[in-house]
Scaffold this motif. Sequence first.
Motif, PDB file in Angstrom:
ATOM      1  N   ASN A 180       1.329  -0.815  -0.073  1.00  0.00           N
ATOM      2  CA  ASN A 180       0.007   0.198   0.020  1.00  0.00           C
ATOM      3  C   ASN A 180       0.858   1.173  -0.187  1.00  0.00           C
ATOM      4  O   ASN A 180       0.508   2.311   0.857  1.00  0.00           O
ATOM      5  CB  ASN A 180      -1.236  -0.021   1.245  1.00  0.00           C
ATOM      6  CG  ASN A 180      -1.893  -1.152   1.296  1.00  0.00           C
ATOM      7  OD1 ASN A 180      -2.372  -1.594   0.205  1.00  0.00           O
ATOM      8  ND2 ASN A 180      -2.815  -1.955   2.489  1.00  0.00           N
ATOM      9  N   ASP A 216      -4.397  -5.760  -0.842  1.00  0.00           N
ATOM     10  CA  ASP A 216      -3.802  -5.086   0.129  1.00  0.00           C
ATOM     11  C   ASP A 216      -2.855  -4.786  -1.611  1.00  0.00           C
ATOM     12  O   ASP A 216      -2.674  -6.117  -2.353  1.00  0.00           O
ATOM     13  CB  ASP A 216      -2.722  -6.211   0.914  1.00  0.00           C
ATOM     14  CG  ASP A 216      -3.767  -4.823   2.281  1.00  0.00           C
ATOM     15  OD1 ASP A 216      -4.013  -4.748   2.033  1.00  0.00           O
ATOM     16  OD2 ASP A 216      -2.520  -6.017   3.356  1.00  0.00           O
ATOM     17  N   LEU A 217      -2.336  -3.862  -1.947  1.00  0.00           N
ATOM     18  CA  LEU A 217      -1.316  -3.402  -3.372  1.00  0.00           C
ATOM     19  C   LEU A 217       0.004  -3.720  -2.771  1.00  0.00           C
ATOM     20  O   LEU A 217       0.668  -2.911  -1.929  1.00  0.00           O
ATOM     21  CB  LEU A 217      -1.899  -1.673  -3.941  1.00  0.00           C
ATOM     22  CG  LEU A 217      -2.805  -1.088  -3.825  1.00  0.00           C
ATOM     23  CD1 LEU A 217      -3.531  -0.397  -3.696  1.00  0.00           C
ATOM     24  CD2 LEU A 217      -3.726  -2.145  -5.190  1.00  0.00           C
ATOM     25  N   GLU A 260       3.748  -4.199  -9.527  1.00  0.00           N
ATOM     26  CA  GLU A 260       2.122  -4.007  -9.208  1.00  0.00           C
ATOM     27  C   GLU A 260       1.887  -4.887  -9.090  1.00  0.00           C
ATOM     28  O   GLU A 260       0.930  -5.909  -9.814  1.00  0.00           O
ATOM     29  CB  GLU A 260       1.977  -2.762  -9.679  1.00  0.00           C
ATOM     30  CG  GLU A 260       2.336  -1.264  -9.084  1.00  0.00           C
ATOM     31  CD  GLU A 260       1.490  -0.296  -8.955  1.00  0.00           C
ATOM     32  OE1 GLU A 260       0.566  -0.701  -9.939  1.00  0.00           O
ATOM     33  OE2 GLU A 260       1.513   0.815  -8.898  1.00  0.00           O
ATOM     34  N   THR A 270      -1.934  -7.325  -6.709  1.00  0.00           N
ATOM     35  CA  THR A 270      -2.996  -6.806  -5.386  1.00  0.00           C
ATOM     36  C   THR A 270      -3.129  -8.411  -5.240  1.00  0.00           C
ATOM     37  O   THR A 270      -3.402  -9.396  -5.901  1.00  0.00           O
ATOM     38  CB  THR A 270      -4.505  -6.286  -6.395  1.00  0.00           C
ATOM     39  OG1 THR A 270      -4.374  -5.277  -6.652  1.00  0.00           O
ATOM     40  CG2 THR A 270      -5.100  -6.695  -4.795  1.00  0.00           C
ATOM     41  N   TRP A 310      -4.506   7.450   4.161  1.00  0.00           N
ATOM     42  CA  TRP A 310      -5.485   6.398   4.153  1.00  0.00           C
ATOM     43  C   TRP A 310      -6.676   6.715   3.081  1.00  0.00           C
ATOM     44  O   TRP A 310      -6.923   6.144   2.885  1.00  0.00           O
ATOM     45  CB  TRP A 310      -6.033   6.115   5.677  1.00  0.00           C
ATOM     46  CG  TRP A 310      -5.001   6.156   6.723  1.00  0.00           C
ATOM     47  CD1 TRP A 310      -4.501   6.548   8.038  1.00  0.00           C
ATOM     48  CD2 TRP A 310      -4.768   4.611   6.925  1.00  0.00           C
ATOM     49  NE1 TRP A 310      -3.435   5.576   8.450  1.00  0.00           N
ATOM     50  CE2 TRP A 310      -3.947   3.788   7.923  1.00  0.00           C
ATOM     51  CE3 TRP A 310      -4.916   3.113   5.524  1.00  0.00           C
ATOM     52  CZ2 TRP A 310      -3.705   3.116   8.529  1.00  0.00           C
ATOM     53  CZ3 TRP A 310      -4.778   2.289   6.173  1.00  0.00           C
ATOM     54  CH2 TRP A 310      -3.943   2.122   7.203  1.00  0.00           C
ATOM     55  N   VAL A 345      -5.445   5.308   0.586  1.00  0.00           N
ATOM     56  CA  VAL A 345      -5.358   3.696  -0.442  1.00  0.00           C
ATOM     57  C   VAL A 345      -6.241   3.776  -0.509  1.00  0.00           C
ATOM     58  O   VAL A 345      -6.397   2.814  -1.303  1.00  0.00           O
ATOM     59  CB  VAL A 345      -4.751   3.566   1.150  1.00  0.00           C
ATOM     60  CG1 VAL A 345      -4.986   1.677   1.576  1.00  0.00           C
ATOM     61  CG2 VAL A 345      -2.693   3.711   1.470  1.00  0.00           C
ATOM     62  N   ARG A 346      -7.430   4.281   0.037  1.00  0.00           N
ATOM     63  CA  ARG A 346      -8.923   3.713   0.074  1.00  0.00           C
ATOM     64  C   ARG A 346      -8.935   3.810  -1.672  1.00  0.00           C
ATOM     65  O   ARG A 346      -9.818   3.514  -2.242  1.00  0.00           O
ATOM     66  CB  ARG A 346      -9.300   4.037   1.070  1.00  0.00           C
ATOM     67  CG  ARG A 346     -11.138   4.235   0.523  1.00  0.00           C
ATOM     68  CD  ARG A 346     -12.622   5.412   1.610  1.00  0.00           C
ATOM     69  NE  ARG A 346     -12.000   6.445   1.023  1.00  0.00           N
ATOM     70  CZ  ARG A 346     -12.760   7.387   2.205  1.00  0.00           C
ATOM     71  NH1 ARG A 346     -13.506   6.805   3.258  1.00  0.00           N
ATOM     72  NH2 ARG A 346     -12.172   8.461   2.560  1.00  0.00           N
ATOM     73  N   ARG A 371      -7.504   1.432  -3.939  1.00  0.00           N
ATOM     74  CA  ARG A 371      -8.076   0.257  -3.653  1.00  0.00           C
ATOM     75  C   ARG A 371      -9.391   0.041  -4.571  1.00  0.00           C
ATOM     76  O   ARG A 371      -9.554  -0.982  -4.874  1.00  0.00           O
ATOM     77  CB  ARG A 371      -8.726  -0.331  -2.246  1.00  0.00           C
ATOM     78  CG  ARG A 371      -7.154  -0.763  -1.365  1.00  0.00           C
ATOM     79  CD  ARG A 371      -7.167  -0.723   0.786  1.00  0.00           C
ATOM     80  NE  ARG A 371      -5.853  -1.264   0.641  1.00  0.00           N
ATOM     81  CZ  ARG A 371      -5.811  -1.423   1.872  1.00  0.00           C
ATOM     82  NH1 ARG A 371      -6.569  -1.131   2.291  1.00  0.00           N
ATOM     83  NH2 ARG A 371      -4.879  -1.893   2.495  1.00  0.00           N
ATOM     84  N   HIS A 386      -8.891  -0.278  -8.212  1.00  0.00           N
ATOM     85  CA  HIS A 386      -8.354  -1.721  -8.639  1.00  0.00           C
ATOM     86  C   HIS A 386      -9.494  -2.941  -8.611  1.00  0.00           C
ATOM     87  O   HIS A 386      -9.437  -3.265  -9.933  1.00  0.00           O
ATOM     88  CB  HIS A 386      -7.042  -2.552  -7.077  1.00  0.00           C
ATOM     89  CG  HIS A 386      -5.962  -1.620  -7.907  1.00  0.00           C
ATOM     90  ND1 HIS A 386      -5.195  -2.793  -8.632  1.00  0.00           N
ATOM     91  CD2 HIS A 386      -4.940  -0.744  -7.369  1.00  0.00           C
ATOM     92  CE1 HIS A 386      -3.821  -2.526  -8.925  1.00  0.00           C
ATOM     93  NE2 HIS A 386      -3.899  -1.198  -7.988  1.00  0.00           N
ATOM     94  N   ALA A 407      -6.428  -2.509   7.428  1.00  0.00           N
ATOM     95  CA  ALA A 407      -5.160  -2.174   6.401  1.00  0.00           C
ATOM     96  C   ALA A 407      -4.599  -2.731   7.743  1.00  0.00           C
ATOM     97  O   ALA A 407      -4.538  -2.659   8.708  1.00  0.00           O
ATOM     98  CB  ALA A 407      -4.875  -0.858   6.857  1.00  0.00           C
TER      99      ALA A 407
END
Length: 391
Positions: free
Chosen positions: A81, A94-95, A102, A104, A134, A137-138, A141, A144, A391
């Motif tokens: 992440n 999670d990345l 990269e 997932t 954060w 990150v959200r 995701r 993705h 996370a």
Amino acid sequence: MRTQVLQQPTVGVPWLERYGDEGGPPEQTSLQSFPFSIGRNDSADLTIDSTQVSREHALISQHGKKYFIRDLGSTNGTFVNGEQIEESPLSDGDLLAIANVEFTFFAGRSEARRTTATQVIGPKAAAVGPGSAWALVREVRVWHERLMHRCVQSVFQPIINLESGETFGYEALGEADDLGVGPARPETMVLCGESRLAGRIRQLLRRVASEQAADLEGGTHLFLKLVASELEDENLHDNLARLSRTLPDDRRLVVEVPDGAVGDIPCFRDFMARLRDLGVEIAFDGFAAGPAQVIEHREIVPDYLKLARSMVRSLRRAGDRQRQVQLVVDAGREIGCDVIATGITTQEEADLCRQLGCQFAQGSLFSPQSAVRLSAPLVELPLDSARVYQA
């Protein structure tokens, strides 16, 4: 090697998912047994052919129902992440970045749980506000998951022939483009920057737009934007060729290139020639200079020159600006390209641009909603699918 490429994820078995640089469906690698090694060595469970990946780069392990990843002292690091780690737990969604590659991570939950469960992110609500790490990150995701399901929306803004008033074509706008609905969130602006995820988002948006162009009423041209960094992508020509073949026979693809990205003339001339061999037209976007700069494009003449919004703003009250636009239009006519005025919001602006010689225009004036919106007809995510993982 124990790497297994999955056609469909196996329930109960975790897997890594990676999107290729050329688009298409993701490659899914099953994690059947542990510890699971990742590196450049042929002996690794997952071999990555990249000189930036160390021979023995990282190791994924399982402890009970939990999964962990550990960096093996690699040269270019392992990231979860966006944060470099020595060892870290792994959660569904999670990345992972193994150097420059990269993935997932998916924990292999049952389909029912994956489509209905909403997990709350750990930090307090104040820590996930706009612009926070954060929040980014959200957003990553969510995108993705949208990429996985092709759940995106096409937004088409009409381009009007100022003489006839008919629709000449449409520009496909990205979801983060400025449509006059307020400022973009900071995390969305970061996503729109130069990253591999942003590149995949752009490819998907363009692909969906080209597929849905058949549903548009009127117009013969579809305008698709490029960003400057894409001009260095060796796969760009092939990607555009596929898009051109996707369009209905009665529509023609126009590629928009930022005017400021036109630099290496011999290289760019070759790029334009290859596009024209495909039947693809070229527009230079965001032009905000004078007639002398238009004449400089004589050796690499675009089909269209799109004026920056700043050229039209306050056009009625600025005589010098009107003269500048008229000279640009005349210079464009001299080298053989049409001029498109952008950001038109009033009929007065449209009439003035037509009087100054602009052949086409686009803006909120020409559609009550500023654009025609078409939702992707494939997989619709449930309301809670834009979930935030622990996370």
